[in-house]
Write a protein that holds these residues in place. Sequence first.
Motif, PDB file in Angstrom:
ATOM      1  N   VAL A  30       5.653  11.686   4.727  1.00 20.39           N
ATOM      2  CA  VAL A  30       4.673  10.839   5.425  1.00 20.39           C
ATOM      3  C   VAL A  30       3.275  11.434   5.275  1.00 20.39           C
ATOM      4  O   VAL A  30       2.314  10.723   4.964  1.00 20.39           O
ATOM      5  N   ASN A  31       3.146  12.727   5.480  1.00 20.38           N
ATOM      6  CA  ASN A  31       1.849  13.392   5.359  1.00 20.38           C
ATOM      7  C   ASN A  31       1.295  13.243   3.942  1.00 20.38           C
ATOM      8  O   ASN A  31       0.101  12.998   3.753  1.00 20.38           O
ATOM      9  N   GLY A  32       2.168  13.378   2.935  1.00 18.32           N
ATOM     10  CA  GLY A  32       1.740  13.236   1.542  1.00 18.32           C
ATOM     11  C   GLY A  32       1.253  11.829   1.209  1.00 18.32           C
ATOM     12  O   GLY A  32       0.198  11.665   0.581  1.00 18.32           O
ATOM     13  N   VAL A  33       2.006  10.827   1.648  1.00 13.81           N
ATOM     14  CA  VAL A  33       1.608   9.430   1.393  1.00 13.81           C
ATOM     15  C   VAL A  33       0.281   9.132   2.089  1.00 13.81           C
ATOM     16  O   VAL A  33      -0.644   8.578   1.479  1.00 13.81           O
ATOM     17  N   LYS A  51      10.724   4.401  -3.622  1.00 14.93           N
ATOM     18  CA  LYS A  51      10.376   2.990  -3.480  1.00 14.93           C
ATOM     19  C   LYS A  51      10.485   2.654  -1.996  1.00 14.93           C
ATOM     20  O   LYS A  51      11.222   3.298  -1.256  1.00 14.93           O
ATOM     21  N   VAL A  52       9.754   1.624  -1.559  1.00 16.87           N
ATOM     22  CA  VAL A  52       9.715   1.273  -0.142  1.00 16.87           C
ATOM     23  C   VAL A  52      11.121   1.057   0.419  1.00 16.87           C
ATOM     24  O   VAL A  52      11.429   1.515   1.519  1.00 16.87           O
ATOM     25  N   SER A  70      10.298   6.703   8.919  1.00 15.21           N
ATOM     26  CA  SER A  70       9.102   6.992   8.114  1.00 15.21           C
ATOM     27  C   SER A  70       8.353   5.713   7.760  1.00 15.21           C
ATOM     28  O   SER A  70       7.123   5.677   7.805  1.00 15.21           O
ATOM     29  N   LEU A  71       9.089   4.670   7.424  1.00 16.03           N
ATOM     30  CA  LEU A  71       8.445   3.405   7.061  1.00 16.03           C
ATOM     31  C   LEU A  71       7.693   2.814   8.246  1.00 16.03           C
ATOM     32  O   LEU A  71       6.553   2.361   8.097  1.00 16.03           O
ATOM     33  N   ALA A  72       8.298   2.850   9.426  1.00 15.77           N
ATOM     34  CA  ALA A  72       7.625   2.337  10.626  1.00 15.77           C
ATOM     35  C   ALA A  72       6.359   3.137  10.916  1.00 15.77           C
ATOM     36  O   ALA A  72       5.303   2.577  11.223  1.00 15.77           O
ATOM     37  N   ILE A 129       0.849  -1.203   0.000  1.00 14.26           N
ATOM     38  CA  ILE A 129       0.000   0.000   0.000  1.00 14.26           C
ATOM     39  C   ILE A 129       0.883   1.252   0.000  1.00 14.26           C
ATOM     40  O   ILE A 129       0.631   2.197  -0.747  1.00 14.26           O
ATOM     41  N   ILE A 130       1.929   1.242   0.814  1.00 13.56           N
ATOM     42  CA  ILE A 130       2.843   2.392   0.872  1.00 13.56           C
ATOM     43  C   ILE A 130       3.446   2.647  -0.504  1.00 13.56           C
ATOM     44  O   ILE A 130       3.488   3.782  -0.972  1.00 13.56           O
ATOM     45  N   SER A 131       3.880   1.586  -1.181  1.00 18.71           N
ATOM     46  CA  SER A 131       4.509   1.779  -2.502  1.00 18.71           C
ATOM     47  C   SER A 131       3.510   2.316  -3.518  1.00 18.71           C
ATOM     48  O   SER A 131       3.880   3.076  -4.405  1.00 18.71           O
ATOM     49  N   GLU A 132       2.245   1.969  -3.352  1.00 19.15           N
ATOM     50  CA  GLU A 132       1.208   2.471  -4.259  1.00 19.15           C
ATOM     51  C   GLU A 132       1.029   3.992  -4.131  1.00 19.15           C
ATOM     52  O   GLU A 132       0.749   4.673  -5.111  1.00 19.15           O
ATOM     53  N   TYR A 133       1.197   4.523  -2.910  1.00 16.84           N
ATOM     54  CA  TYR A 133       0.951   5.947  -2.669  1.00 16.84           C
ATOM     55  C   TYR A 133       2.232   6.767  -2.501  1.00 16.84           C
ATOM     56  O   TYR A 133       2.165   7.974  -2.328  1.00 16.84           O
ATOM     57  N   SER A 134       3.366   6.123  -2.577  1.00 17.19           N
ATOM     58  CA  SER A 134       4.648   6.825  -2.489  1.00 17.19           C
ATOM     59  C   SER A 134       5.187   6.998  -3.898  1.00 17.19           C
ATOM     60  O   SER A 134       5.858   6.124  -4.427  1.00 17.19           O
ATOM     61  N   GLU A 135       4.899   8.136  -4.486  1.00 13.30           N
ATOM     62  CA  GLU A 135       5.313   8.360  -5.869  1.00 13.30           C
ATOM     63  C   GLU A 135       6.803   8.670  -5.969  1.00 13.30           C
ATOM     64  O   GLU A 135       7.421   8.393  -6.980  1.00 13.30           O
ATOM     65  N   LYS A 136       7.374   9.230  -4.931  1.00 11.79           N
ATOM     66  CA  LYS A 136       8.759   9.695  -5.001  1.00 11.79           C
ATOM     67  C   LYS A 136       9.793   8.645  -4.608  1.00 11.79           C
ATOM     68  O   LYS A 136      10.927   8.710  -5.043  1.00 11.79           O
TER      69      LYS A 136
END
Length: 150
Positions: free
Chosen positions: A123-126, A73-74, A81-83, A64-71
Amino acid sequence: MGKALKRSHIREAAFLLIFEKMFRDDSCDEIIDSAKDADEYDFNDEVCRIFKAVTEKAEELDSIISEYSEKRKVNRIGKVSLAVLRLAIYECLYEETVPTSVAISEAVVLTEKYAFDTDKQFVNGVLGSFSRSGKIPEKNIPEKSRGDEE
């Protein structure tokens, strides 16, 4: 371990365990035991439940994170931030008593405390993109349990 803790404290303690797990191959129970031994912060059964659930669903949450993180990769996202993202998205999807807006604002607070300013914006953007996706289930949260008083 049945200690009553505020929801924000539960969230922060779970975050710390999730973050620590990223550096260790130990099982969740081993990480919990060493946190108890170190006695660095308070936690209870709820903290342990959330930590284990986020760890079990890490692959799904990262997807899900990778789907919404355009800038990024996980594997290029900082561990703090990942946690935070894993925990917030888990809360949005699976914690019936946590309003999405609270999960997101608390994620930003954790990021402010433990990461850099640029991480806060990321984080806020994702989480903002994720919250607008329409993929978060509707929650029936009673008025008295809204917010973060527990």
